[in-house]
Design an enzyme around this catalytic site. Structure first.
Site, PDB file in Angstrom:
ATOM      1  N   PRO E   9       0.783  -1.217   0.000  1.00 36.02           N
ATOM      2  CA  PRO E   9       0.000   0.000   0.000  1.00 36.02           C
ATOM      3  C   PRO E   9       0.823   1.281   0.000  1.00 36.02           C
ATOM      4  O   PRO E   9       1.876   1.351   0.620  1.00 36.02           O
ATOM      5  CB  PRO E   9      -0.814  -0.098   1.303  1.00 36.02           C
ATOM      6  CG  PRO E   9      -0.117  -1.086   2.132  1.00 36.02           C
ATOM      7  CD  PRO E   9       0.561  -2.034   1.199  1.00 36.02           C
ATOM      8  N   TYR E  22      11.836   9.886   0.370  1.00 38.04           N
ATOM      9  CA  TYR E  22      11.855   8.720  -0.521  1.00 38.04           C
ATOM     10  C   TYR E  22      12.481   8.990  -1.890  1.00 38.04           C
ATOM     11  O   TYR E  22      12.551   8.089  -2.722  1.00 38.04           O
ATOM     12  CB  TYR E  22      10.425   8.203  -0.710  1.00 38.04           C
ATOM     13  CG  TYR E  22       9.793   7.696   0.553  1.00 38.04           C
ATOM     14  CD1 TYR E  22      10.140   6.442   1.066  1.00 38.04           C
ATOM     15  CD2 TYR E  22       8.864   8.444   1.248  1.00 38.04           C
ATOM     16  CE1 TYR E  22       9.566   5.975   2.247  1.00 38.04           C
ATOM     17  CE2 TYR E  22       8.285   7.986   2.423  1.00 38.04           C
ATOM     18  CZ  TYR E  22       8.633   6.761   2.920  1.00 38.04           C
ATOM     19  OH  TYR E  22       8.073   6.284   4.069  1.00 38.04           O
ATOM     20  N   GLU E  97      12.672  -9.968   0.447  1.00 35.12           N
ATOM     21  CA  GLU E  97      11.948  -8.818   1.009  1.00 35.12           C
ATOM     22  C   GLU E  97      12.803  -7.571   0.834  1.00 35.12           C
ATOM     23  O   GLU E  97      13.993  -7.581   1.158  1.00 35.12           O
ATOM     24  CB  GLU E  97      11.704  -9.085   2.502  1.00 35.12           C
ATOM     25  CG  GLU E  97      10.933  -8.004   3.230  1.00 35.12           C
ATOM     26  CD  GLU E  97      10.921  -8.246   4.746  1.00 35.12           C
ATOM     27  OE1 GLU E  97      11.650  -9.170   5.229  1.00 35.12           O
ATOM     28  OE2 GLU E  97      10.214  -7.531   5.454  1.00 35.12           O
ATOM     29  N   HIS E  99      12.980  -3.130   1.353  1.00 31.80           N
ATOM     30  CA  HIS E  99      12.409  -1.904   1.911  1.00 31.80           C
ATOM     31  C   HIS E  99      13.216  -0.709   1.431  1.00 31.80           C
ATOM     32  O   HIS E  99      14.450  -0.778   1.386  1.00 31.80           O
ATOM     33  CB  HIS E  99      12.430  -1.938   3.442  1.00 31.80           C
ATOM     34  CG  HIS E  99      11.514  -2.957   4.019  1.00 31.80           C
ATOM     35  ND1 HIS E  99      10.161  -2.795   4.079  1.00 31.80           N
ATOM     36  CD2 HIS E  99      11.768  -4.195   4.535  1.00 31.80           C
ATOM     37  CE1 HIS E  99       9.603  -3.874   4.624  1.00 31.80           C
ATOM     38  NE2 HIS E  99      10.555  -4.737   4.905  1.00 31.80           N
TER      39      HIS E  99
END
Lengths: 146, 146, 146, 146, 146, 146, 146, 146, 146, 146, 146, 146
Positions: E9, E22, E97, E99
């Site tokens: 999301p 970001y 994974e 991030h």
């Protein structure tokens, strides 16, 4: 009026074990003194001691309808016995919890109680006097509806 | 023999506040009944109530050397006052802690006590009878060396 | 209809202390603006501020039967006062809790409240507007049975 | 000025579900009353309800640049949705959090909030009045720079 | 060799949302750069983003037997979705994974992961570079038996 | 461009110790492969391993101004060394943390890290590939301002 | 240069209470010795003691703009007073925290401090010498911008 | 009598996913067997599965007044969904919780349940038999007033 | 009188590392200033710094019988070294703990100390002044019996 | 096929104790109904109840090789008996745990179980029906290899 | 058969340090007595002590293939060294952990062990006898396959 | 010299129960081997096993003055019996605690001991050898004053 006194494990050693802490009075001597006080006020008292959790559970179960009040010193079982707690709830007799020593001055695991919130009240820290005050409270609260 | 009774915040409302929980007896009536009992046995009793932490600290400080025993119901301060705890240690008088209700049946923050491990013992859960049992304990332990 | 506003410690410095955080409005100016709003709707308002826990306890005790609603900003006492909590329960007046800042954005100890579960509801984070919204809520809930 | 109201899961049942707790007012009736208040002050209001976390995330994303303020009752998602939290941060619109009931009086897991520290402030515990106070706050803070 | 990239999301806002944190690169631009790298080494890549937990669960379920490796940035769902965790176990595809930011530098609730112990490994904190390194790892581990 | 690789305790046994878990590749072989990759892109690499916390602290201190990036596998010291953490802060060189195994699959005490929040990012769980990806990240982030 | 010394509850008993622990020196004697040291260096010192939290809050509030440094021994309030903490922040005077005893050697609840992170530094464990060292620190830090 | 079966995320994969753990029976086959048992006793059964939290919330909402009992296997949502909990409370239908596996033998986060205290009872650990026992319980408790 | 100063890891970088936090004074300059003060009062001082826990343990062991007092800044080892704690107990020299910064203002793991309860007292938060105050305390307590 | 039913402390009071909670059915009546069901399907059932932890331990020990399945309601011992847990492991008979009430609705200490992770599964919350469902499960799992 | 004895920090002071606790026997005398016992049974013993974590790590690494058993008293490192734990796993020699004192009687941080779950067993509390019993265990378990 | 061996619940099954873990030796065989060792050194040994907490309490009570040392394996009661703890304190005989397995390798609840801090020392993890080492320790410490 009838009051049952229930004593948990190791209390049969009272008076011999660690006299510097618990004093030199035996459980028998405490019981005698309670019986004297009871006689004066026409109360009948019964004394019970066991080192077995299951026996204490059954003694409490059988007290239902037989006694007007219960004075209990669960000793070591205070901190470990859900079964005695459940028996007290089932028996539904006004109950007074007593302790010879003050748990707040002892090991931290002695400060968790599985019993305190199912009794009327607690008297702790006064040595044998805790029993005599507990007897007074039992007379007071055995008379009333809880 | 002289015994001081110290009562903490909101106890001045006793008898009016939540009578279904605390009963309809006022603090004045409890004090009167204690005074009657005291008179019979030649004990002098003094009663004090305050909603102020600092005033209670100072009352305890001044009790040093003036009283043989102290009966205290610290009420809400039981759980929050390090200052009263320090004052009790400083005063060094045999002290009995009493509570009207049974803390084990109330909110969890009422089960932490900053007072219990600096007193001789505790009586809790017997309503006004807690004060009368506390008075008996004070007579017993005020006489002895702790 | 009568509403009491109670303000806890250090709120007397509002407007002077850390104006970049709390804004330049003083407590007096907030009170004036609340009084203006109250006048328009025929509500009587009383304002009280103290840095003393015991005084706040007693102000709340005396409010019983005198006020229809209470708006309280307990400030630092939110996190430490069982006595104010007990006083609010005893007074039994519909109460609204207000905070200038949003506790969820501050130190973790400010996120424990001893007050929130004994009030009707809470308004926090809107600066002086928290008081005006708290006043609106007090009018609404002061009218009803809780 | 434009304000978006976002309502989380099960709020579509308002007025039907547990009316003894939440009252008999429906979400539609609350929205109508907010619209009336808005009309008087020339504010435009939009209402949204969804039981789907992803849809709420997307509604908040699309609100960026379209609304001056956001009033959100995240209901059950208050305690479980990091995605809504992230969407609120991304949308960067002044946001007011409202709750019908007072979380401090409910289950302990309802006292952890993933939302409170990313909004301006919170209004909780006043039933439908929480929405009206939230609307007032939104008007006040939608006007300003955060 | 076929690799699926799954994004959770709010990642659809990448490049627009908080660019100072970001960076200004959009998810589309990252995907394009991954596709270029993939083309050079004859790997087929598919990209998926959703704000809905249920859709991500179903996308992972359908990936079984269709892909040799999975690169997932679960974003907010990292901390709240047992359902995605269960889908990853069921799909049984080597998973990486990734991030963008370093969770150890953020809020404490972002440091609990429900995903990390069911993937091969994790790359976090390198901004868009996390995706390129994740792609390298996927090529390496997609080839082998886990 | 110059990159320092720092390896913590017991990594000198790599390839010999528990080969079923860590694979049969030695630290020397990993270093050789990194050196090959470095040569192709004109990067200078230096390798260091020690079982002594104090020596690693001093190696990092001396790296200040000498290296453009640091790749560190602190091994057991990840969880116990505040001194290495402080040295990394003092050295102020862009640092990449790498781990052979995935800590989320191991003992719970390996999931606390004293290092992760002072590095740019972390690569873990890919065996020797963690070093090669860490080297790629170091090239990327050694070039930039942190 | 002007320095204010603030002392919390029960410190008025210093020298009388538990002399085997705190020594036989009274607070007055400590103050006299500080005044002598101050005179030699042309510093003005003022001494204040109270057992009331609210009075200490107000004394600190009034110190704003009147003193160049504050030396505080909050005693029992160290662990319970958010109000004194808030007053110190509001007063914004360079503050030194002192303790007679070493809290790390005492009850665990004395190891939580609500004050330490809003002062410049702390001196604890040196008996009356803590005050003299605190005075030295106050002279040093009262001169500078914090 | 009408009973609704609700199945949470990833249960659509039953029989295919980890057959060594969950057995080779599909959800369709379990449903068929429940339908056969239902037919024998004249009970109507409806089956529903979804991977979407919001859809399950809405299915439960619509069940109000349509079904006499609910059998739910919330799967992963057992541990994360306050919204499903709230929907169950709102729907107010006697509900039985079932689990294929025994949560006490799995990861610790699977031992926290947000559902168990709002259902009548739980059956867990018996594989597909959990559904058949859950069906028996639903017939028993769907008949009675809760 | 002889006093040993022991400094832990990374303190050799003092004055160079993060000067905005720790100031521009080097450890050498602090030592020089302490030596000047010592000379005036006829005290002999020795300075020691090491980044190696084992070396510090041995330095403390050898100090037994050689020094009258010890001033230690264990730096990072404050939080991780039981060995230094044990060495301090074994050496049995009056010890003063000093810290440049105020740990209460830093990361939470810096607030756990393995050293504080085995020293006489602690001085923290005053930058280089912490050393000078620590020296004063050492002179005072080195003279006495602990 | 032979199945043993073991009942823990206070269950001998079933039907008499708190009938509003546990219903008016006695343990004997439950046993009779189980025996009827067993007879229909040719299963032999044996019933045992004790208030003594040691006796239950020994009954379970002797069941080894004598029974195909065990249905146990450990009552209060669920939360306190490691000895019964160890006996169940030693006996190595397929075991079903049953509870009359739903532990998730009771005191928190009843939510810790020392038994659940060594049984096949658990049925709880259905009153006497829990025993009948437990019997069904025992027939199903007594037939199979665990 | 060859057995290595490894001793951690401060054990070089044995016999001198706190003789009332640890007795007057030095480590050398213990080693001599072990060597005598070893000689009688034809076992070769080697003794090692260090205050440096890194040196102990390397001594254990070098023991691989050189010794049949290891007896270790990690002293202070028991509670802080993941590196020694990892070295023991890597060395893969049957290991016996010994302690002079009973950790259960000491500070709570001494009750966490990073070593105990990677050794065969532990002997603690018997003073120097712990070493002799540890030697017996090492002979027994050095002979067998673990 | 006389030594009593006390064994807790389920140890009567030793040799039969989980032989792959506990080995095939029965308690009888261990006792025989201890008796042989005892005979050689002129020590008298008595063996006792019970599954009943109360019986063990009474056996320990009766041992007072009858035995010079006690070797106890409390098995499951290690973690739950305050009564046995209290009996050990009352009996005041030098006591050695032994365990067959290494608790640090088992379930977390087995790592809490209510016994360890009231015995001299503990031997655990060596299978039947734990008993033989415990016997050696008992001979050593039975001779001395504790």
């Amino acid at each position: 009026m009838r009051i049952l006194f229930v004593n948990g494990p190791n209390l049969n050693l009272l008076g011999e074990r660690e006299p510097s802490i618990y004093g030199g009075t035996t459980l028998q001597q405490i019981n005698d003194r309670v019986r004297d006080k009871a006689r004066e006020t026409g109360v009948e008292v019964v004394f019970y001691q066991s080192n077995h959790e299951g026996e204490i559970v059954e003694r409490i179960q059988k007290a239902r309808g037989q006694f007007d009040a219960l004075v209990i010193n669960p000793a070591a079982f205070t901190h470990t016995s859900v079964a005695i707690r459940d028996a007290l709830i089932a028996a539904n007799i006004p109950t007074i919890e007593v302790h010879l020593s003050n748990p707040a001055k002892r090991e931290s695991f002695r400060q968790e109680s599985l019993i305190s919130d199912v009794v009327i009240g607690t008297v702790s820290g006064f040595g044998e006097t805790s029993y005599y005050l507990g007897f007074e409270a039992a007379k007071e609260f055995g008379k009333r509806k809880e």
